[in-house]
Design a protein around this motif. Structure first.
Motif, PDB file in Angstrom:
ATOM      1  N   ILE A  18       0.832  -1.264  -0.103  1.00 47.32           N
ATOM      2  CA  ILE A  18       0.191   0.185  -0.020  1.00 47.32           C
ATOM      3  C   ILE A  18       0.901   1.201  -0.030  1.00 47.32           C
ATOM      4  CG2 ILE A  18      -1.772   1.322   1.335  1.00 47.32           C
ATOM      5  CD1 ILE A  18      -2.850  -1.579   2.361  1.00 47.32           C
TER       6      ILE A  18
ATOM      7  N   ALA B  64     -10.025  -3.271   8.572  1.00 47.79           N
ATOM      8  CA  ALA B  64     -10.824  -3.858   7.201  1.00 47.79           C
ATOM      9  C   ALA B  64     -12.122  -4.662   7.254  1.00 47.79           C
ATOM     10  CB  ALA B  64     -10.022  -4.541   6.125  1.00 47.79           C
TER      11      ALA B  64
ATOM     12  N   LEU C 268      -5.462 -15.127  24.754  1.00 48.30           N
ATOM     13  CA  LEU C 268      -5.489 -13.791  25.626  1.00 48.30           C
ATOM     14  C   LEU C 268      -5.392 -12.396  25.168  1.00 48.30           C
ATOM     15  CD1 LEU C 268      -3.340 -15.238  28.538  1.00 48.30           C
ATOM     16  CD2 LEU C 268      -5.709 -14.644  28.818  1.00 48.30           C
TER      17      LEU C 268
HETATM   18  P1  NAD Z   1      -3.277  -9.819  12.173  1.00 41.77           P
HETATM   19  O1  NAD Z   1      -3.068 -10.466  11.032  1.00 41.77           O
HETATM   20  O2  NAD Z   1      -3.819 -10.958  13.444  1.00 41.77           O
HETATM   21  O3  NAD Z   1      -4.453  -8.892  11.934  1.00 41.77           O
HETATM   22  C1  NAD Z   1      -4.131  -7.856  11.225  1.00 41.77           C
HETATM   23  C2  NAD Z   1      -5.529  -7.124  10.899  1.00 41.77           C
HETATM   24  O4  NAD Z   1      -5.289  -5.997   9.923  1.00 41.77           O
HETATM   25  C3  NAD Z   1      -6.711  -7.986  10.470  1.00 41.77           C
HETATM   26  O5  NAD Z   1      -7.849  -7.691  11.250  1.00 41.77           O
HETATM   27  C4  NAD Z   1      -6.866  -7.453   9.045  1.00 41.77           C
HETATM   28  O6  NAD Z   1      -8.209  -7.342   8.672  1.00 41.77           O
HETATM   29  C5  NAD Z   1      -6.290  -5.804   9.057  1.00 41.77           C
HETATM   30  N1  NAD Z   1      -5.879  -5.297   7.893  1.00 41.77           N
HETATM   31  C6  NAD Z   1      -5.164  -5.736   7.047  1.00 41.77           C
HETATM   32  N2  NAD Z   1      -5.183  -5.074   6.077  1.00 41.77           N
HETATM   33  C7  NAD Z   1      -5.740  -3.707   6.211  1.00 41.77           C
HETATM   34  C8  NAD Z   1      -5.913  -2.441   5.725  1.00 41.77           C
HETATM   35  N3  NAD Z   1      -5.427  -1.988   4.387  1.00 41.77           N
HETATM   36  N4  NAD Z   1      -6.769  -1.666   6.177  1.00 41.77           N
HETATM   37  C9  NAD Z   1      -7.099  -1.897   7.576  1.00 41.77           C
HETATM   38  N5  NAD Z   1      -6.863  -2.935   8.159  1.00 41.77           N
HETATM   39  C10 NAD Z   1      -6.303  -3.807   7.524  1.00 41.77           C
HETATM   40  O7  NAD Z   1      -2.064  -9.179  12.613  1.00 41.77           O
HETATM   41  P2  NAD Z   1      -1.309  -8.883  14.065  1.00 41.77           P
HETATM   42  O8  NAD Z   1      -2.341  -8.372  15.041  1.00 41.77           O
HETATM   43  O9  NAD Z   1      -0.167  -8.324  13.931  1.00 41.77           O
HETATM   44  O10 NAD Z   1      -0.850 -10.622  14.798  1.00 41.77           O
HETATM   45  C11 NAD Z   1       0.157 -11.141  14.034  1.00 41.77           C
HETATM   46  C12 NAD Z   1       0.190 -12.477  14.479  1.00 41.77           C
HETATM   47  O11 NAD Z   1       0.477 -12.459  15.955  1.00 41.77           O
HETATM   48  C13 NAD Z   1      -1.355 -13.207  14.559  1.00 41.77           C
HETATM   49  O12 NAD Z   1      -1.137 -14.580  14.604  1.00 41.77           O
HETATM   50  C14 NAD Z   1      -1.896 -12.897  16.026  1.00 41.77           C
HETATM   51  O13 NAD Z   1      -2.737 -14.119  16.658  1.00 41.77           O
HETATM   52  C15 NAD Z   1      -0.385 -12.899  16.812  1.00 41.77           C
HETATM   53  N6  NAD Z   1      -0.721 -12.235  18.162  1.00 41.77           N
HETATM   54  C16 NAD Z   1      -1.176 -12.653  19.044  1.00 41.77           C
HETATM   55  C17 NAD Z   1      -1.403 -11.785  20.147  1.00 41.77           C
HETATM   56  C18 NAD Z   1      -2.214 -12.087  21.326  1.00 41.77           C
HETATM   57  O14 NAD Z   1      -2.537 -13.652  21.547  1.00 41.77           O
HETATM   58  N7  NAD Z   1      -2.524 -11.484  22.387  1.00 41.77           N
HETATM   59  C19 NAD Z   1      -1.069 -10.667  20.404  1.00 41.77           C
HETATM   60  C20 NAD Z   1      -0.372 -10.102  19.133  1.00 41.77           C
HETATM   61  C21 NAD Z   1      -0.168 -10.848  17.947  1.00 41.77           C
END
Ligand code: NAD
Ligand code: FAD
Length: 461
Positions: free
Chosen positions: A129, A217, A398
């Motif tokens: 993007i 999104a 969590l």
């Molecule tokens: P994610 O992939 O979980 O979420 C990314 C979000 O960005 C999605 O909801 C998507 O719809 C949105 N998105 C994508 N493109 C977009 C756009 N152009 N405009 C607006 N929204 C958009 O990413 P994350 O939160 O960085 O997590 C990465 C990984 O790390 C995941 O597997 C997650 O489960 C893990 N994680 C877990 C925890 C926890 O368990 N507490 C915390 C942080 C990360």
């Protein structure tokens, strides 16, 4: 340690790339006396990512969530070599990795391996993007947390110099998080806490002008949770004043404004920002992409990462290359610390068995007795069969949602718990303290949490 065992057999070399959840779990569980172990990572410490969203605003100090690789290696049964370097290219034919030091001298060398474990994680995705790389901050590394902190403090100080009705002041005080996954949601919650609990004491008027928004999104944030916990979190966020711009996809970013499309109306909304944090998930790193290309699309056909089999072997380089954690792709396994940790532990048990197999193979080489060779071969087959498939155990999820509340959807020892609120926050805290990689981390994090109750968060740069 010596290159050979007392029986004259060669000590095989395992090169482990990365010092994250997968690689460090492997290192901690591996019997390092059986192998010549080399760890290569540009990061000379392990980073406890679950508490990274707490660090830009100072709820937890950065030093509290890192543990030096060498201090972890020192606790293993035998010597481990660590190189602070990036793996640039893997050659699966010559079984070597080309590495380059991360300091300014740019030393480069090739490391030969018998077994290679790729645990290089992933990089933040931008979906190409326009403007994202240039203008936003990610939240993946320590340097990202420092960058976000600096930008927040600078924005606040610059805004303080402007008149209250100046639109530039409003822009500077607009903090936008793109991506309502757990990274984005937890960071927005921490930021809101900081504004409400600390900034409001030093700059009461200005703190009221701060706007926090999450642009997501899809129709929901935190979509990995059950709908009732999503609803609970979204209500808490909205009531607290965090603007949830759902079904809104960012299309372009420039130095001051985000251009996002509402998925219902197809209208483009312009969102001015002072600080932009981008958290839309993962993309493979260059070293992984290069290896996928070398192995070809018949073997490596996922855009999400290195395709592995159910024994963590890289498809196309079985028997010598393994991939774990966020850099690897296997259906049903998600890029989480939980998965990477269990994969690292599992690989340690595999290497235990592979060592026994290698020893039997070595014995066979010096045997003339066909019967004994046959018996050993049967033992080798049995050991190969004993290498079980990897079974992932999902303990649940969590997330911190701010205002001393958390949500949980967990199952431990057959006991399931789905909950939200202040008690769940205490559970969240104890779970993360328990997961810390060392006693030192555990004590420092506990002290940080106590400290903010008495003296608040540190607001200096
Ligand atoms: P994610 O992939 O979980 O979420 C990314 C979000 O960005 C999605 O909801 C998507 O719809 C949105 N998105 C994508 N493109 C977009 C756009 N152009 N405009 C607006 N929204 C958009 O990413 P994350 O939160 O960085 O997590 C990465 C990984 O790390 C995941 O597997 C997650 O489960 C893990 N994680 C877990 C925890 C926890 O368990 N507490 C915390 C942080 C990360
Ligand atoms: P990482 O932990 O990212 O480690 C990769 C390692 O490889 C690093 O040491 C890196 O320096 C190194 N490396 C990079 N490039 C190279 C190269 N070219 N050569 C050699 N080494 C290289 N998951 C959960 O389950 N629960 C959570 O609460 C949670 N919270 C999170 C919060 C945040 C802010 C983030 C960003 C992620 C969170 N995750 C959570 C996801 C979790 O952190 C990852 O799934 C996990 O770190 C993956 O482990 P890994 O070993 O594959 O990669």
């Amino acid at each position: 340690q010596s290159d050979t065992f007392s029986n004259g057999s060669k000590r095989k070399t395992i090169v482990i790339l990365g010092s994250g959840w997968g690689s460090i779990s492997l290192l901690k569980s591996l019997d390092t006396s059986l192998y010549n172990v080399i760890v290569v990572s540009p990061r000379n410490y392990f980073l406890f990512t679950p508490l990274l969203p707490s660090t830009p605003v100072g709820t937890v100090e950065l030093k509290s969530i890192i543990e030096p690789v060498r201090s972890i290696a020192r606790r293993s049964s035998s010597e481990v070599t660590y190189y602070e370097a990036d793996a640039l290219k893997i050659d699966p034919v010559t079984k070597s990795v080309h590495v380059k030091s991360v300091n300014e001298n740019d030393y480069e060398t090739d490391l030969n391996y018998d077994y290679l474990v790729i645990g290089v994680g992933a990089q933040p995705t931008t979906f190409n993007i326009p403007g994202v790389d240039k203008f936003s901050s990610f939240l993946k590394e320590i340097s990202d947390a420092q960058d976000i902190r600096l930008k927040i403090m600078n924005s606040i100080e610059q805004a303080a110099l402007l008149e209250q009705d100046d639109p530039e002041r409003a822009r500077l005080l607009s903090f936008v998080v793109v991506g309502g996954g757990p990274t984005g949601a937890e960071f927005a919650a921490e930021l809101k806490d900081y504004v409400d609990q600390d900034l409001s004491k030093w700059m009461p008027a200005l703190s009221k002008e701060i706007k926090i928004a999450i642009v997501e999104a899809t129709p929901n944030i935190l979509s990995m949770f059950p709908q009732n916990l999503i609803d609970y979190s979204q209500t808490l966020f909205t009531k607290g004043g965090i603007d949830l711009k759902l079904k809104t996809a960012v299309k372009r970013v420039d130095a001051t404004t985000i251009y996002a499309e509402n998925r219902d109306t197809q209208q483009i909304e312009e969102i001015p920002y002072g600080v932009l944090v981008w958290a839309t998930g993962n993309a493979p790193r260059d070293v992984s992409k290069d290896l996928m290309q070398q192995l070809g699309p018949e073997k490596q056909n996922s855009r999400r990462g290195l395709v592995i089999n159910d024994k963590m072997e890289l498809v196309g380089a079985e028997g010598s290359i393994y991939a774990i954690g966020d850099c690897a792709f296997y259906p049903g396994l998600f890029p989480t610390a939980q998965v990477a940790h269990q994969e690292g532990d599992y690989l340690a048990t595999v290497f235990d068995k592979l060592h026994k197999i290698d020893q039997l193979k070595f014995t066979n080489e010096s045997l003339n007795d066909a019967n004994k060779i046959k018996k050993n071969n049967a033992k080798i087959d049995k050991l190969y069969n004993k290498i079980d498939k990897f079974h992932y155990h999902h303990y649940g999820s969590l997330a911190y949602i701010g205002n001393e509340q958390a949500i949980a959807d967990v199952t431990v020892n057959g006991f399931s718990f789905k909950g939200a609120g202040a008690m769940t926050f205490l559970f969240w805290k104890s779970a993360y303290l328990g997961m810390c990689v060392s006693l030192r981390n555990r004590l420092l994090v506990a002290m940080d949490w106590c400290k903010i109750y008495f003296i608040g968060r540190d607001s200096s740069i």
